[in-house]
Design a protein around this motif. Structure first.
Motif, PDB file in Angstrom:
ATOM      1  N   LEU A  54     -91.036  21.914  59.079  1.00 45.30           N
ATOM      2  CA  LEU A  54     -89.836  20.901  59.061  1.00 45.30           C
ATOM      3  C   LEU A  54     -89.026  20.720  60.562  1.00 45.30           C
ATOM      4  CD1 LEU A  54     -88.124  19.081  57.145  1.00 45.30           C
ATOM      5  CD2 LEU A  54     -87.023  21.498  56.654  1.00 45.30           C
ATOM      6  N   SER A  55     -88.606  21.499  61.118  1.00 44.33           N
ATOM      7  CA  SER A  55     -88.059  21.748  62.285  1.00 44.33           C
ATOM      8  C   SER A  55     -89.116  21.020  63.446  1.00 44.33           C
ATOM      9  CB  SER A  55     -87.514  23.184  62.696  1.00 44.33           C
ATOM     10  OG  SER A  55     -88.556  24.189  62.560  1.00 44.33           O
ATOM     11  N   ALA A  80     -86.678  17.030  66.016  1.00 44.38           N
ATOM     12  CA  ALA A  80     -85.429  16.956  63.970  1.00 44.38           C
ATOM     13  C   ALA A  80     -84.411  16.733  64.568  1.00 44.38           C
ATOM     14  CB  ALA A  80     -86.225  18.336  63.896  1.00 44.38           C
ATOM     15  N   ILE A  85     -81.762  17.622  62.053  1.00 41.75           N
ATOM     16  CA  ILE A  85     -82.046  18.457  61.191  1.00 41.75           C
ATOM     17  C   ILE A  85     -81.544  19.369  62.347  1.00 41.75           C
ATOM     18  CG2 ILE A  85     -84.174  19.885  60.551  1.00 41.75           C
ATOM     19  CD1 ILE A  85     -85.183  17.399  60.173  1.00 41.75           C
ATOM     20  N   ALA A 173     -75.531  18.247  62.704  1.00 42.37           N
ATOM     21  CA  ALA A 173     -76.969  17.561  61.290  1.00 42.37           C
ATOM     22  C   ALA A 173     -76.454  17.118  59.304  1.00 42.37           C
ATOM     23  CB  ALA A 173     -77.602  18.808  61.483  1.00 42.37           C
ATOM     24  N   VAL A 175     -78.833  17.867  57.939  1.00 39.38           N
ATOM     25  CA  VAL A 175     -79.699  18.816  56.847  1.00 39.38           C
ATOM     26  C   VAL A 175     -79.811  20.175  57.401  1.00 39.38           C
ATOM     27  CG1 VAL A 175     -82.105  19.757  56.154  1.00 39.38           C
ATOM     28  CG2 VAL A 175     -81.220  17.133  56.152  1.00 39.38           C
TER      29      VAL A 175
END
Length: 548
Positions: A54-55, A80, A85, A173, A175
């Motif tokens: 995810l990162s 990301a 993120i 961000a 998320v």
């Protein structure tokens, strides 16, 4: 929905060709705006790999990632961040010598003017006015309440974590991923951080909270996903979580985490109403037990950036667990190493009593003895640096289990290792401590953190030790291994051993300790007897600076 992960699969090569490790197995996850999505699972369940995907740190072998309904590729951490993120890692990435504002401005190319932050440091381009405006905007959603001109080195761990959240959100961000953010915080700092998380959620940001602490997940989570063996094995939707009591939600999470193995996990709740609470304080002894260790006015010297201990004194009795609380870096390492023999005290004495009763011999002054001599007298040390100091990663599990006995009988004869004796003792310890290893010949460095910790326990608890210093023995471990380690500490003390438990986990200290002393700035600022009455609150107050 902000992000959807669909069928994420990630493999890593094993030690033997063809023996790959399947870290994520077709994991699917939906992350919604304005929700706290809690991700739980044991060590090795796949959480860290999923967060790395995810990162942008890892690329999946299969599966898709969608943001706002469009498929994307998170090819790097920068990518990301570009997609909104932000990630807060378990260990701080802030630079202690810089101020809060300087840390936030690092890497922010949008607010640039050439300045030098400190003499001798490289020139960094910063626009402080624009940065202060941005920080004021984020205060509304995070609420750090921290002076931007304070040096990070002067902040507590909880304050640093809140700064890390601001840093992750600095570029807008949508998320926010938090990896075990409360693992080393005192209760007051945990409460402040959880309030920050709630404010971030209220601002419409999606929060992914990775945690081992069930109470936190239930307290702030809107949605729960449980991983086991790289797969999703449990989900609790928001409407389901709202309908559950806290106890029922914790039961559901534990059932998903451990499945049929639930009954084998010590310390997990037993539905039987007659079962004792796992957080009950230790029972007081019927009579005063004999003293084993006395530390008198102990002081050390320190290199730059370290905190020495100054004038510390305490007694430790047979069958007792003495807890040592304090913010990380308040002198705990110096205390542990001075008792273990790894660090020579600058002043004070350490006395060891090997027997008790009217015919007891005079205590032995071990202040100037080295590690090997102290080990032979029954003083052992379970270090917090399990990977670098605790084991020799390139050596076998068997040899690591016997590091303290190298060149000693019966494992060495006439300067040569007795392989049969070494293997037999290694097999015994592997079985006794449930060390999960392919074989006794496997490299110790290839094992998981929990199994490495079991190697340390098996080695240091062997051959009837009298005193054991446990330095953050459960830090970074999953729930099952945490309970295994705590059971070993309890068993050691119950058998008459004297345990010094240094920990930054207050729940752990309250569960295991008979007394708790608090360190601050290398000095003991107070002691709390574990009588079951607001113990964590009283210890936390001492850590926060209340008079002892």
């Amino acid at each position: 929905m902000v992000i959807r992960l669909s069928g994420i699969t990630k493999r890593f090569p094993g030690a033997v060709p063809g023996d790959d490790v399947l870290a994520n197995d077709a994991v699917s996850l939906a992350i919604e705006s304005g929700e706290v999505h809690c991700l739980l699972g044991e060590n090795g369940a796949g959480k860290s790999t999923l967060i790395a995907v995810l990162s942008g740190l890892q690329q999946p072998d299969a599966g898709e990632i969608e943001i706002d309904g469009a498929r994307v590729v998170l090819s790097s951490p920068a990518a990301a961040i570009g997609f909104g993120i932000g990630v807060v890692q378990q260990h701080s990435t802030l630079i202690p010598a810089f101020t809060v504002l300087e840390n936030l401005m690092l890497g922010d190319r949008g607010r640039a003017t050439s300045v030098r932050t400190r003499p001798g440091l490289p020139r960094i381009r910063m626009d402080r006015r624009a940065a202060r405006r941005r920080l004021a905007e984020l205060e509304a959603s995070v609420g750090t309440g921290i002076d931007p001109d304070r040096r990070v080195a002067d902040l507590g761990l909880g304050e640093r974590q809140r700064v890390e959240i601001v840093k992750a959100m600095w570029s807008g961000a949508r998320v926010l991923v938090l990896d075990e953010p409360t693992s080393m915080l005192v209760p007051q700092a945990v409460d402040a951080l959880l309030r920050s998380i709630e404010r971030v959620r209220a601002a419409g940001v999606a929060v992914v909270l990775v945690t081992h602490k069930l109470r936190e997940a239930v307290a702030v989570g809107d949605r729960v996903t449980v991983l086991r063996g790289g797969r999703v094995v449990g989900r609790i939707a928001p409407h389901e979580l709202r309908a559950m009591s806290a106890g029922r939600a914790e039961e559901a999470i534990l059932d998903a985490m451990f499945g049929a193995d639930r009954l084998e996990v010590p310390g997990t709740p037993d539905p039987s109403p007659s079962s004792p609470s796992p957080s009950s304080p230790p029972s007081p002894p019927l009579s005063a037990p004999p003293l084993v260790l006395s530390v008198e006015s102990l002081s050390t010297t320190a290199d730059a950036g370290e905190t020495p201990v100054s004038g510390i004194g305490f007694d430790l009795a047979s069958g007792e667990v003495l807890g040592v609380a304090g913010m990380d870096g308040e002198g705990q390492r110096h205390l542990a190493e001075a008792i273990a023999g790894q660090r020579r005290p600058a002043a004070g004495r350490i006395l060891l009593r090997r027997d008790a009763g009217p015919q007891a011999e005079a205590p032995i002054d071990i202040t100037r003895l080295g590690v090997r001599a102290r080990r032979s007298l029954g003083v052992r040390y379970v270090t917090d640096d399990r990977l670098h100091e605790g084991i020799v990663g390139s050596m076998s599990v068997a040899l690591n289990l016997l590091l303290g006995r190298i060149r000693e009988a019966p494992f060495w004869r006439r300067g040569r290792m007795d392989r049969r004796a070494v293997d037999a003792e290694a097999d015994r310890r592997i079985a006794a401590f449930d060390i999960r290893t392919p074989s006794r010949s496997a490299r110790a460095g290839s094992l998981s953190g929990g199994n490495v910790q079991k190697i340390l326990l098996a080695r240091e608890l062997a051959e009837d030790p009298r005193v054991v210093v446990f330095h953050k023995p459960t830090a970074g471990l999953d729930l099952r291994t945490v309970e295994h380690v705590r059971a070993e500490v309890r068993a050691f003390a119950s058998a008459g051993g004297a345990a010094l438990l240094i920990s930054t986990d207050l729940d752990e200290l309250v569960r295991l300790s008979d007394r708790i002393i608090v360190l601050s700035g290398g000095s003991a600022v107070g002691e709390v007897v574990n009588d079951g009455r607001r113990v964590a609150e009283r210890v936390g107050a001492l850590m926060a600076g209340a008079a002892g």
